[in-house]
Write a protein that holds these residues in place. Structure first.
Motif, PDB file in Angstrom:
ATOM      1  N   ARG A  10      -0.745   8.807   3.958  1.00 36.13           N
ATOM      2  CA  ARG A  10       0.683   8.505   3.860  1.00 36.13           C
ATOM      3  C   ARG A  10       1.476   9.761   4.136  1.00 36.13           C
ATOM      4  O   ARG A  10       1.174  10.839   3.606  1.00 36.13           O
ATOM      5  CB  ARG A  10       1.016   7.958   2.456  1.00 36.13           C
ATOM      6  CG  ARG A  10       2.444   7.466   2.374  1.00 36.13           C
ATOM      7  CD  ARG A  10       2.832   6.942   1.030  1.00 36.13           C
ATOM      8  NE  ARG A  10       4.283   6.828   0.954  1.00 36.13           N
ATOM      9  CZ  ARG A  10       4.972   6.888  -0.150  1.00 36.13           C
ATOM     10  NH1 ARG A  10       4.366   7.048  -1.324  1.00 36.13           N
ATOM     11  NH2 ARG A  10       6.286   6.795  -0.137  1.00 36.13           N
ATOM     12  N   ARG A  11       2.484   9.623   4.976  1.00 31.47           N
ATOM     13  CA  ARG A  11       3.320  10.776   5.326  1.00 31.47           C
ATOM     14  C   ARG A  11       4.033  11.300   4.086  1.00 31.47           C
ATOM     15  O   ARG A  11       4.482  10.529   3.241  1.00 31.47           O
ATOM     16  CB  ARG A  11       4.342  10.393   6.392  1.00 31.47           C
ATOM     17  CG  ARG A  11       3.723  10.060   7.740  1.00 31.47           C
ATOM     18  CD  ARG A  11       4.795   9.793   8.777  1.00 31.47           C
ATOM     19  NE  ARG A  11       4.212   9.538  10.089  1.00 31.47           N
ATOM     20  CZ  ARG A  11       3.863   8.332  10.521  1.00 31.47           C
ATOM     21  NH1 ARG A  11       4.047   7.272   9.741  1.00 31.47           N
ATOM     22  NH2 ARG A  11       3.332   8.181  11.714  1.00 31.47           N
ATOM     23  N   ARG A  12       4.138  12.614   4.021  1.00 28.12           N
ATOM     24  CA  ARG A  12       4.859  13.239   2.904  1.00 28.12           C
ATOM     25  C   ARG A  12       6.353  13.101   3.141  1.00 28.12           C
ATOM     26  O   ARG A  12       6.844  13.249   4.259  1.00 28.12           O
ATOM     27  CB  ARG A  12       4.494  14.720   2.794  1.00 28.12           C
ATOM     28  CG  ARG A  12       3.009  14.937   2.465  1.00 28.12           C
ATOM     29  CD  ARG A  12       2.705  16.406   2.303  1.00 28.12           C
ATOM     30  NE  ARG A  12       1.277  16.602   2.099  1.00 28.12           N
ATOM     31  CZ  ARG A  12       0.687  16.550   0.910  1.00 28.12           C
ATOM     32  NH1 ARG A  12       1.412  16.310  -0.171  1.00 28.12           N
ATOM     33  NH2 ARG A  12      -0.622  16.750   0.805  1.00 28.12           N
ATOM     34  N   THR A  13       7.095  12.833   2.082  1.00 25.17           N
ATOM     35  CA  THR A  13       8.545  12.727   2.189  1.00 25.17           C
ATOM     36  C   THR A  13       9.142  14.115   2.277  1.00 25.17           C
ATOM     37  O   THR A  13       8.642  15.067   1.684  1.00 25.17           O
ATOM     38  CB  THR A  13       9.130  11.987   0.973  1.00 25.17           C
ATOM     39  OG1 THR A  13       8.691  12.633  -0.211  1.00 25.17           O
ATOM     40  CG2 THR A  13       8.674  10.548   0.961  1.00 25.17           C
ATOM     41  N   ALA A  16       4.739   1.363   7.811  1.00 23.79           N
ATOM     42  CA  ALA A  16       4.769   1.580   6.356  1.00 23.79           C
ATOM     43  C   ALA A  16       4.698   3.068   5.990  1.00 23.79           C
ATOM     44  O   ALA A  16       4.761   3.401   4.809  1.00 23.79           O
ATOM     45  CB  ALA A  16       3.624   0.829   5.691  1.00 23.79           C
ATOM     46  N   GLY A  17       4.533   3.944   6.986  1.00 20.33           N
ATOM     47  CA  GLY A  17       4.563   5.371   6.707  1.00 20.33           C
ATOM     48  C   GLY A  17       3.213   6.054   6.662  1.00 20.33           C
ATOM     49  O   GLY A  17       3.098   7.167   6.143  1.00 20.33           O
ATOM     50  N   PHE A  18       2.186   5.408   7.234  1.00 26.01           N
ATOM     51  CA  PHE A  18       0.855   6.021   7.270  1.00 26.01           C
ATOM     52  C   PHE A  18       0.571   6.551   8.675  1.00 26.01           C
ATOM     53  O   PHE A  18       1.033   5.988   9.664  1.00 26.01           O
ATOM     54  CB  PHE A  18      -0.219   5.001   6.883  1.00 26.01           C
ATOM     55  CG  PHE A  18      -0.193   4.593   5.444  1.00 26.01           C
ATOM     56  CD1 PHE A  18      -0.836   5.349   4.476  1.00 26.01           C
ATOM     57  CD2 PHE A  18       0.493   3.446   5.048  1.00 26.01           C
ATOM     58  CE1 PHE A  18      -0.813   4.977   3.143  1.00 26.01           C
ATOM     59  CE2 PHE A  18       0.524   3.060   3.718  1.00 26.01           C
ATOM     60  CZ  PHE A  18      -0.136   3.827   2.760  1.00 26.01           C
ATOM     61  N   ARG A  19      -0.211   7.612   8.748  1.00 28.97           N
ATOM     62  CA  ARG A  19      -0.655   8.162  10.033  1.00 28.97           C
ATOM     63  C   ARG A  19      -2.174   8.249  10.037  1.00 28.97           C
ATOM     64  O   ARG A  19      -2.810   8.389   8.998  1.00 28.97           O
ATOM     65  CB  ARG A  19      -0.050   9.546  10.273  1.00 28.97           C
ATOM     66  CG  ARG A  19      -0.415  10.585   9.227  1.00 28.97           C
ATOM     67  CD  ARG A  19       0.209  11.929   9.538  1.00 28.97           C
ATOM     68  NE  ARG A  19      -0.113  12.916   8.503  1.00 28.97           N
ATOM     69  CZ  ARG A  19      -1.234  13.614   8.459  1.00 28.97           C
ATOM     70  NH1 ARG A  19      -2.161  13.428   9.380  1.00 28.97           N
ATOM     71  NH2 ARG A  19      -1.450  14.496   7.495  1.00 28.97           N
ATOM     72  N   PHE A  66       0.836  -1.197   0.000  1.00 27.25           N
ATOM     73  CA  PHE A  66       0.000   0.000   0.000  1.00 27.25           C
ATOM     74  C   PHE A  66       0.873   1.250   0.000  1.00 27.25           C
ATOM     75  O   PHE A  66       0.560   2.238  -0.677  1.00 27.25           O
ATOM     76  CB  PHE A  66      -0.923   0.013   1.224  1.00 27.25           C
ATOM     77  CG  PHE A  66      -2.045  -0.990   1.166  1.00 27.25           C
ATOM     78  CD1 PHE A  66      -2.361  -1.654  -0.015  1.00 27.25           C
ATOM     79  CD2 PHE A  66      -2.792  -1.287   2.299  1.00 27.25           C
ATOM     80  CE1 PHE A  66      -3.400  -2.581  -0.066  1.00 27.25           C
ATOM     81  CE2 PHE A  66      -3.830  -2.196   2.260  1.00 27.25           C
ATOM     82  CZ  PHE A  66      -4.132  -2.840   1.077  1.00 27.25           C
ATOM     83  N   ALA A  67       1.965   1.227   0.772  1.00 26.38           N
ATOM     84  CA  ALA A  67       2.854   2.392   0.830  1.00 26.38           C
ATOM     85  C   ALA A  67       3.460   2.697  -0.538  1.00 26.38           C
ATOM     86  O   ALA A  67       3.626   3.862  -0.908  1.00 26.38           O
ATOM     87  CB  ALA A  67       3.951   2.153   1.864  1.00 26.38           C
ATOM     88  N   ARG A  81      -2.906  -1.010  12.711  1.00 25.76           N
ATOM     89  CA  ARG A  81      -2.362   0.335  12.895  1.00 25.76           C
ATOM     90  C   ARG A  81      -0.848   0.311  13.047  1.00 25.76           C
ATOM     91  O   ARG A  81      -0.139   1.192  12.521  1.00 25.76           O
ATOM     92  CB  ARG A  81      -3.037   1.009  14.085  1.00 25.76           C
ATOM     93  CG  ARG A  81      -4.488   1.369  13.798  1.00 25.76           C
ATOM     94  CD  ARG A  81      -5.221   1.936  14.989  1.00 25.76           C
ATOM     95  NE  ARG A  81      -4.725   3.243  15.388  1.00 25.76           N
ATOM     96  CZ  ARG A  81      -5.421   4.109  16.131  1.00 25.76           C
ATOM     97  NH1 ARG A  81      -6.657   3.802  16.530  1.00 25.76           N
ATOM     98  NH2 ARG A  81      -4.913   5.268  16.465  1.00 25.76           N
ATOM     99  N   ARG A  82      -0.327  -0.692  13.741  1.00 22.50           N
ATOM    100  CA  ARG A  82       1.134  -0.807  13.855  1.00 22.50           C
ATOM    101  C   ARG A  82       1.776  -1.031  12.495  1.00 22.50           C
ATOM    102  O   ARG A  82       2.786  -0.402  12.149  1.00 22.50           O
ATOM    103  CB  ARG A  82       1.497  -1.954  14.807  1.00 22.50           C
ATOM    104  CG  ARG A  82       1.285  -1.639  16.279  1.00 22.50           C
ATOM    105  CD  ARG A  82       1.974  -2.677  17.157  1.00 22.50           C
ATOM    106  NE  ARG A  82       1.439  -4.018  16.944  1.00 22.50           N
ATOM    107  CZ  ARG A  82       0.433  -4.539  17.638  1.00 22.50           C
ATOM    108  NH1 ARG A  82      -0.176  -3.813  18.589  1.00 22.50           N
ATOM    109  NH2 ARG A  82       0.020  -5.771  17.414  1.00 22.50           N
ATOM    110  N   ALA A  83       1.193  -1.943  11.718  1.00 24.67           N
ATOM    111  CA  ALA A  83       1.748  -2.249  10.397  1.00 24.67           C
ATOM    112  C   ALA A  83       1.702  -1.026   9.488  1.00 24.67           C
ATOM    113  O   ALA A  83       2.659  -0.738   8.757  1.00 24.67           O
ATOM    114  CB  ALA A  83       0.987  -3.409   9.766  1.00 24.67           C
ATOM    115  N   MET A  84       0.590  -0.284   9.529  1.00 24.71           N
ATOM    116  CA  MET A  84       0.473   0.890   8.676  1.00 24.71           C
ATOM    117  C   MET A  84       1.409   2.007   9.136  1.00 24.71           C
ATOM    118  O   MET A  84       1.966   2.749   8.318  1.00 24.71           O
ATOM    119  CB  MET A  84      -0.976   1.385   8.654  1.00 24.71           C
ATOM    120  CG  MET A  84      -1.947   0.384   8.044  1.00 24.71           C
ATOM    121  SD  MET A  84      -1.503  -0.080   6.333  1.00 24.71           S
ATOM    122  CE  MET A  84      -2.398  -1.640   6.186  1.00 24.71           C
TER     123      MET A  84
END
Length: 305
Positions: free
Chosen positions: A301-304, A281-284, A250-251, A275-278
């Protein structure tokens, strides 16, 4: 002798925590027989602590299927009953009590009921049980999609992973009618179902903006899914175990700042694991709904940097 159209049902009754633990155990099994479909539910609204673990099988279940279901329970398994559900009777039963639902901006009903002119209206046959909007996870996703749109979120490229009837993808396309839309499911049986539902609800099938494409795929494993990405809205109303496994995929498939709508997970241990897995992977988290025992999660997904 059973006909080719017969479905068989296995049932086990136990307290709610016991059935929920069995569902968690099922999520951890990699080699589960995909033809044996299971679900858990409360027996009645006035008996919220009494649950039933249900299994459906296309043939008469044997010792292997009964053992698989029993093996989900720790210690001594509850009694497992088996009953034959002829196709005609099963469809009739599935129609009973399937009233139209209103989930946020959406109205979902079977062909037996009229449309609601004040809502975004969808017709889904009740025999397509999971994905009619009756299940709390599907209805919760419809509510969350409406909340996303109301927040000002814009979706230009949408994917619905494990689409089933196509309903959630159709709903997203109704909210963002100029978007590209990709629907996927592991089961080829879903292809004619989605095509029929698209025709019934005036959804165009095709690769262009405002249209939807159907793909048969295991998770994200298909070149067309990758080619049509990345996505700014990805929907996955499946199961907790696959959601955890698919987090890295997904990420890769969602743009930075993009949105992920997840459901099919029980509040509690399943939600925590997802929630831990996401998070890894960079999701909030952006928002959360709970409908009954089911959690519906909106993540970004968090912005780089």
């Amino acid at each position: 002798m059973a006909s080719a159209d017969t479905t068989w049902k296995l049932s086990a009754f136990a307290p709610k925590p016991v059935v929920q633990a069995a569902l968690l155990a099922h999520d951890l099994i990699d080699d589960w027989d995909y033809e044996l479909v299971i679900a858990g539910r409360e027996v009645a609204e006035d008996r919220p602590d009494d649950w039933e673990l249900e299994g459906w099988y296309p043939r008469k279940p044997g010792k292997a299927q009964k053992a698989a279901l029993a093996g989900l329970f720790e210690g001594r398994a509850p009694k497992i009953t088996v009953e034959e559900l002829p196709a005609a009777d099963w469809v009739t039963l599935s129609q009973q009590g399937v009233e139209p639902i209103r989930a946020g901006r959406f109205h979902v009903h079977t062909p037996d009921f009229p449309a609601d002119p004040d809502a975004i209206d969808f017709v889904i046959p009740a025999s397509q049980a999971f994905g009619t909007g009756q299940h709390k996870t599907t209805a919760g996703c419809l509510e969350m999609l409406g909340a996303m749109r109301a927040s000002g979120m814009v979706a230009r490229n949408i994917a619905d992973i494990g689409t089933g009837t196509g309903l959630l993808g159709f709903a997203a396309l109704a909210l963002w009618p100029r978007a590209l839309c990709t629907l996927t499911d592991i089961d080829p049986v879903c292809v004619p179902v989605v095509e029929e539902n698209a025709a019934t609800n005036g959804i165009a099938m095709g690769p262009r903006s405002g249209e939807t494409v159907m793909v048969v795929a295991d998770g994200m494993d298909d070149p067309l899914i990758r080619i049509r990405g990345p996505y700014d809205l990805l929907i996955a109303n499946i199961l907790a175990g696959p959601l955890v496994e698919l987090a890295p995929d997904f990420a890769k498939a969602v743009i930075p700042g993009g949105n992920l709508l997840l459901a099919g997970l029980l509040a509690g241990e399943q939600e925590a694991a997802v929630r831990r897995a996401m998070g890894r992977a960079g999701f909030r988290m952006a928002a959360r709904l709970q409908r009954g025992d089911w959690a519906i999660l909106w993540l970004r997904r968090r912005r780089t940097r």
